[in-house]
Motif scaffolding. Structure first.
Motif, PDB file in Angstrom:
ATOM      1  N   SER A   1      40.937  40.662  47.837  1.00 41.46           N
ATOM      2  CA  SER A   1      40.252  40.449  49.119  1.00 41.46           C
ATOM      3  C   SER A   1      41.255  40.071  50.210  1.00 41.46           C
ATOM      4  O   SER A   1      41.202  40.590  51.329  1.00 41.46           O
ATOM      5  CB  SER A   1      39.200  39.345  48.978  1.00 41.46           C
ATOM      6  N   ARG A   2      42.150  39.168  49.878  1.00 40.75           N
ATOM      7  CA  ARG A   2      43.163  38.726  50.859  1.00 40.75           C
ATOM      8  C   ARG A   2      44.045  39.902  51.285  1.00 40.75           C
ATOM      9  O   ARG A   2      44.330  40.088  52.477  1.00 40.75           O
ATOM     10  CB  ARG A   2      44.015  37.619  50.251  1.00 40.75           C
ATOM     11  N   LEU A   3      44.450  40.708  50.317  1.00 35.13           N
ATOM     12  CA  LEU A   3      45.343  41.835  50.622  1.00 35.13           C
ATOM     13  C   LEU A   3      44.625  42.928  51.405  1.00 35.13           C
ATOM     14  O   LEU A   3      45.222  43.572  52.277  1.00 35.13           O
ATOM     15  CB  LEU A   3      45.912  42.406  49.323  1.00 35.13           C
ATOM     16  N   LEU A   4      43.318  43.134  51.135  1.00 32.16           N
ATOM     17  CA  LEU A   4      42.566  44.139  51.887  1.00 32.16           C
ATOM     18  C   LEU A   4      42.434  43.740  53.349  1.00 32.16           C
ATOM     19  O   LEU A   4      42.475  44.589  54.247  1.00 32.16           O
ATOM     20  CB  LEU A   4      41.188  44.337  51.253  1.00 32.16           C
ATOM     21  N   VAL A   5      42.297  42.435  53.597  1.00 31.47           N
ATOM     22  CA  VAL A   5      42.249  41.942  54.984  1.00 31.47           C
ATOM     23  C   VAL A   5      43.585  42.227  55.671  1.00 31.47           C
ATOM     24  O   VAL A   5      43.635  42.693  56.817  1.00 31.47           O
ATOM     25  CB  VAL A   5      41.926  40.433  55.019  1.00 31.47           C
ATOM     26  N   GLN A   6      44.684  41.942  54.959  1.00 30.10           N
ATOM     27  CA  GLN A   6      46.001  42.200  55.543  1.00 30.10           C
ATOM     28  C   GLN A   6      46.192  43.693  55.825  1.00 30.10           C
ATOM     29  O   GLN A   6      46.776  44.069  56.840  1.00 30.10           O
ATOM     30  CB  GLN A   6      47.095  41.698  54.604  1.00 30.10           C
ATOM     31  N   ARG A   7      45.676  44.537  54.926  1.00 27.29           N
ATOM     32  CA  ARG A   7      45.807  45.973  55.141  1.00 27.29           C
ATOM     33  C   ARG A   7      45.035  46.404  56.387  1.00 27.29           C
ATOM     34  O   ARG A   7      45.501  47.249  57.162  1.00 27.29           O
ATOM     35  CB  ARG A   7      45.311  46.740  53.911  1.00 27.29           C
ATOM     36  N   SER A   8      43.863  45.812  56.602  1.00 25.70           N
ATOM     37  CA  SER A   8      43.075  46.134  57.799  1.00 25.70           C
ATOM     38  C   SER A   8      43.795  45.679  59.060  1.00 25.70           C
ATOM     39  O   SER A   8      43.773  46.378  60.082  1.00 25.70           O
ATOM     40  CB  SER A   8      41.691  45.460  57.717  1.00 25.70           C
ATOM     41  N   GLU A   9      44.421  44.505  58.996  1.00 24.34           N
ATOM     42  CA  GLU A   9      45.164  44.015  60.161  1.00 24.34           C
ATOM     43  C   GLU A   9      46.322  44.948  60.503  1.00 24.34           C
ATOM     44  O   GLU A   9      46.604  45.214  61.677  1.00 24.34           O
ATOM     45  CB  GLU A   9      45.687  42.608  59.883  1.00 24.34           C
ATOM     46  N   LEU A  10      46.980  45.440  59.459  1.00 21.85           N
ATOM     47  CA  LEU A  10      48.087  46.368  59.698  1.00 21.85           C
ATOM     48  C   LEU A  10      47.581  47.672  60.304  1.00 21.85           C
ATOM     49  O   LEU A  10      48.231  48.264  61.177  1.00 21.85           O
ATOM     50  CB  LEU A  10      48.827  46.662  58.396  1.00 21.85           C
TER      51      LEU A  10
ATOM     52  N   ALA B   1      45.064  47.978  62.266  1.00 19.83           N
ATOM     53  CA  ALA B   1      44.795  47.697  63.678  1.00 19.83           C
ATOM     54  C   ALA B   1      46.090  47.679  64.484  1.00 19.83           C
ATOM     55  O   ALA B   1      46.142  48.193  65.605  1.00 19.83           O
ATOM     56  CB  ALA B   1      44.070  46.354  63.805  1.00 19.83           C
ATOM     57  N   LEU B   2      47.145  47.090  63.897  1.00 19.86           N
ATOM     58  CA  LEU B   2      48.435  47.083  64.577  1.00 19.86           C
ATOM     59  C   LEU B   2      48.945  48.501  64.798  1.00 19.86           C
ATOM     60  O   LEU B   2      49.503  48.831  65.847  1.00 19.86           O
ATOM     61  CB  LEU B   2      49.465  46.299  63.760  1.00 19.86           C
ATOM     62  N   ARG B   3      48.743  49.358  63.788  1.00 16.01           N
ATOM     63  CA  ARG B   3      49.206  50.742  63.906  1.00 16.01           C
ATOM     64  C   ARG B   3      48.469  51.451  65.042  1.00 16.01           C
ATOM     65  O   ARG B   3      49.060  52.212  65.810  1.00 16.01           O
ATOM     66  CB  ARG B   3      48.998  51.467  62.568  1.00 16.01           C
ATOM     67  N   ARG B   4      47.154  51.199  65.165  1.00 15.78           N
ATOM     68  CA  ARG B   4      46.371  51.825  66.249  1.00 15.78           C
ATOM     69  C   ARG B   4      46.839  51.328  67.613  1.00 15.78           C
ATOM     70  O   ARG B   4      46.977  52.107  68.559  1.00 15.78           O
ATOM     71  CB  ARG B   4      44.883  51.542  66.056  1.00 15.78           C
ATOM     72  N   ASN B   5      47.088  50.009  67.708  1.00 16.80           N
ATOM     73  CA  ASN B   5      47.549  49.442  68.978  1.00 16.80           C
ATOM     74  C   ASN B   5      48.902  50.024  69.367  1.00 16.80           C
ATOM     75  O   ASN B   5      49.168  50.289  70.543  1.00 16.80           O
ATOM     76  CB  ASN B   5      47.663  47.917  68.879  1.00 16.80           C
ATOM     77  N   LEU B   6      49.733  50.213  68.355  1.00 17.91           N
ATOM     78  CA  LEU B   6      51.071  50.735  68.619  1.00 17.91           C
ATOM     79  C   LEU B   6      50.999  52.148  69.179  1.00 17.91           C
ATOM     80  O   LEU B   6      51.784  52.526  70.055  1.00 17.91           O
ATOM     81  CB  LEU B   6      51.879  50.735  67.318  1.00 17.91           C
TER      82      LEU B   6
END
Length: 599
Positions: A560-569, A571-576
């Motif tokens: 669960s913790r790692l899936l959250v981190q993957r989602s955050e990444l 989002a960062l990729r989209r922002n970039l």
């Protein structure tokens, strides 16, 4: 803080030595557009790939990758360090160096060198005397010709407690100088005495051929069998190589160095025409010796005795070579044979065939009968692979290990990562760059640093978005630190910064290929976006691997913790992807998230 006077001295010496003129003294160059082209002096080639660029005063070989400025060229060709290259070029260009670049101990160093040369000549003379008859017979039995003995300056130290000391006193050489050079040993409450007694003497030279120490083989039954000079201001055992003064040019021409175990191995091979050969001054190579070899080549063939001691010495040397970026192959002599004996019994052709058939270190280790069997062999291979910093070379070696063992590449890479993570910081090899970096990331980080050198007005923007300690590529990190120091001192950076930071080789290709650009800020922005994309991609791969491991362990919390981190990444990729191109604010925003990104 950088010394501005020192930088000015380097620039004056550079200006007095046009690189085309200096290189042209070694290489036949022909004009090719704005550049000059010739056959590379550092490796064998038939089609010229060696380029000298007058505009930027730099050279680069697209074949072997060597490159740099005029100082680096002299360092590589003559096998010297930067201070020696600077003094040599200063003399060539008629430039007087300020006291900053004059060694305070130059007089002391010269006196020590003269004392050692005096001892060397004395030992040479004794080998030809009646006192040296037994040593001379030993040399003759080894098959060393008179011209070889003279070339390597082999000598003999008589069986006397004060022969050298008395001879030196007659020439006005003080005991203090003999002690300082390791030739005599002080005795508490008594008189100093000669270190080398009844020993065949092998002078040890630095790359320029100056004698810095001695090795002595006992002629009787004494111990130790071999005795080296102690550590002195001139001689550091772990940073010297026997034969380097004779072989450095041959190493360049052959494209690799042959590493053997001892003095007589070097001499026998050299005498028989195999001259790209050196030996460490002990049983295994040290990091300092590995670094010295990397100045001349990127490939080493270990030629050791096939007995247990030879195999152990080879194994100990492999990780050291890998840590210095050197590819290593292994050729083992038959058990009980040394190079001298093998040459006399089998001949030069057989020796050359043996060297040519050297196996990769992976094959060598996996076929060696370790006491712990196959498992110990694989663990030994992984220990060496953990020291390999070149991504392409590591990938090929991992693939070779996979073919020979059947172990999946991902398993091997996981064990390599664990090996690296488990090493204590002080025990980790000094890698030229961080392992596992993509070529795209390296190009981007070096591109940012190079833009800072070429366009110092961009440094305020670069400083706001890039911290050197966060830069993965070591050459880029070093140059950025030097640029920031210049900026802090108010000095404008010059090309000398590459040399003084020790990264001129890594940036030589950029200097040759880079054209003048109209909008360096836009290029900087692209580089920063590239760095950010690579960081996100690398972190994504790591998280994905951690998710697989967590799923195998049925660890739902970790998943669960790692899936959250993957989602955050994600989002960062989209922002970039929506970063505003060509705008410094957009560039800063793209890179500014770095320290806050999930890790």
């Amino acid at each position: 803080m950088r010394n501005r006077q020192s930088d000015d001295a380097v620039e004056r010496v550079r200006d007095a030595n046009d690189i085309v003129s200096v290189v042209g003294g070694y290489v036949r160059l022909r004009k090719a557009g704005r550049n000059y082209k010739g056959l590379c002096p550092f490796h064998k080639e038939k089609t010229p790939s060696f380029i000298v660029t007058p505009e930027r005063q730099t050279f680069h070989c697209f074949g072997c990758g060597k490159g740099g400025d005029v100082f680096r060229f002299v360092m590589e060709m003559d096998g010297v360090q930067f201070p020696e290259a600077l003094r040599s070029l200063a003399a060539r260009g008629g430039v007087a160096l300020e006291s900053t670049w004059k060694r305070k101990d130059a007089g002391e160093r010269e006196r020590r060198l003269k004392v050692l040369d005096f001892a060397c000549r004395l030992f040479e003379k004794q080998l030809r005397s009646k006192r040296g008859a037994a040593a001379a017979e030993y040399v003759e039995r080894r098959g060393f010709r008179d011209e070889t003995v003279a070339l390597f300056r082999i000598g003999y130290a008589p069986d006397s407690w004060r022969f050298l000391r008395d001879a030196a006193a007659r020439k006005g050489i003080a005991d203090a100088d003999l002690i300082d050079t390791g030739l005599i040993i002080p005795k508490e409450g008594g008189s100093p005495y000669d270190r080398f007694r009844d020993r065949l003497i092998f002078p040890i030279g630095d790359p320029s051929g100056r004698i810095i120490g001695f090795g002595g083989r006992v002629m009787g039954d004494g111990e130790p069998k071999y005795l080296n000079s102690p550590e002195t201001p001139l001689f550091r055992k772990g940073e010297a190589l026997y034969g380097i003064d004779r072989s450095r040019g041959e190493i360049h021409r052959a494209g690799y160095v042959l590493l053997v175990e001892g003095y007589t191995d070097v001499i026998a091979l050299y005498q028989d025409g195999i001259r790209n050969v050196v030996a460490p001054l002990g049983t295994a190579l040290t990091p300092g010796q590995g670094r010295m070899l990397s100045h001349y080549t990127d490939r080493v063939v270990l030629l050791f005795d096939g007995d247990e001691a030879g195999v152990k010495a080879a194994v100990r040397s492999l990780a050291t070579l890998a840590a210095e970026g050197l590819a290593a192959d292994v050729a083992l002599l038959p058990p009980g044979s040394d190079p001298d004996q093998y040459l006399r019994e089998e001949g030069r052709s057989a020796m050359e065939e043996l060297i040519a058939s050297a196996s990769s270190f992976v094959s060598f280790l996996l076929h060696h009968p370790f006491p712990g069997g196959r498992e110990e062999a694989v663990r030994t291979v992984i220990g060496v692979l953990a020291a390999v910093d070149d991504e392409i070379r590591l990938g090929l070696l991992v693939r070779e290990t996979n073919r020979m063992t059947g172990l999946r590449e991902e398993v091997l890479l996981r064990r390599i990562r664990a090996e690296r993570a488990g090493a204590k910081e002080e025990d980790r090899p000094a890698l030229r760059r961080s392992p596992g970096l993509s070529g795209r990331l390296i190009d981007a980080q070096r591109g940012i640093a190079f833009l800072g050198l070429e366009h110092p007005d961009l440094l305020p923007v670069i400083r706001r978005v890039i911290r050197p300690e966060k830069v993965d590529d070591i050459p880029a990190r070093k140059l950025l630190k030097a640029l920031y120091e210049c900026d802090d001192s108010g000095a404008r950076p010059t090309p000398s910064l590459l040399t003084l930071s020790g990264v001129d080789r890594e940036f030589s290709r950029l200097r040759v290929e880079t054209e003048d650009v109209d909008d360096p800020l836009a290029i900087l922005h692209d580089y920063i976006l590239c760095v950010r994309e690579e960081e996100i991609e690398r972190r994504s791969r790591k998280i994905q691997a951690e998710i697989r491991d967590a799923e195998e362990r049925n660890d739902e919390a970790a998943c669960s913790r790692l899936l959250v981190q993957r989602s955050e990444l994600a989002a960062l990729r989209r922002n970039l992807a929506h970063a505003t191109k060509g705008d410094s604010t957009g560039a800063e925003a793209a890179a500014g998230e770095r320290s806050d990104s999930p890790r």
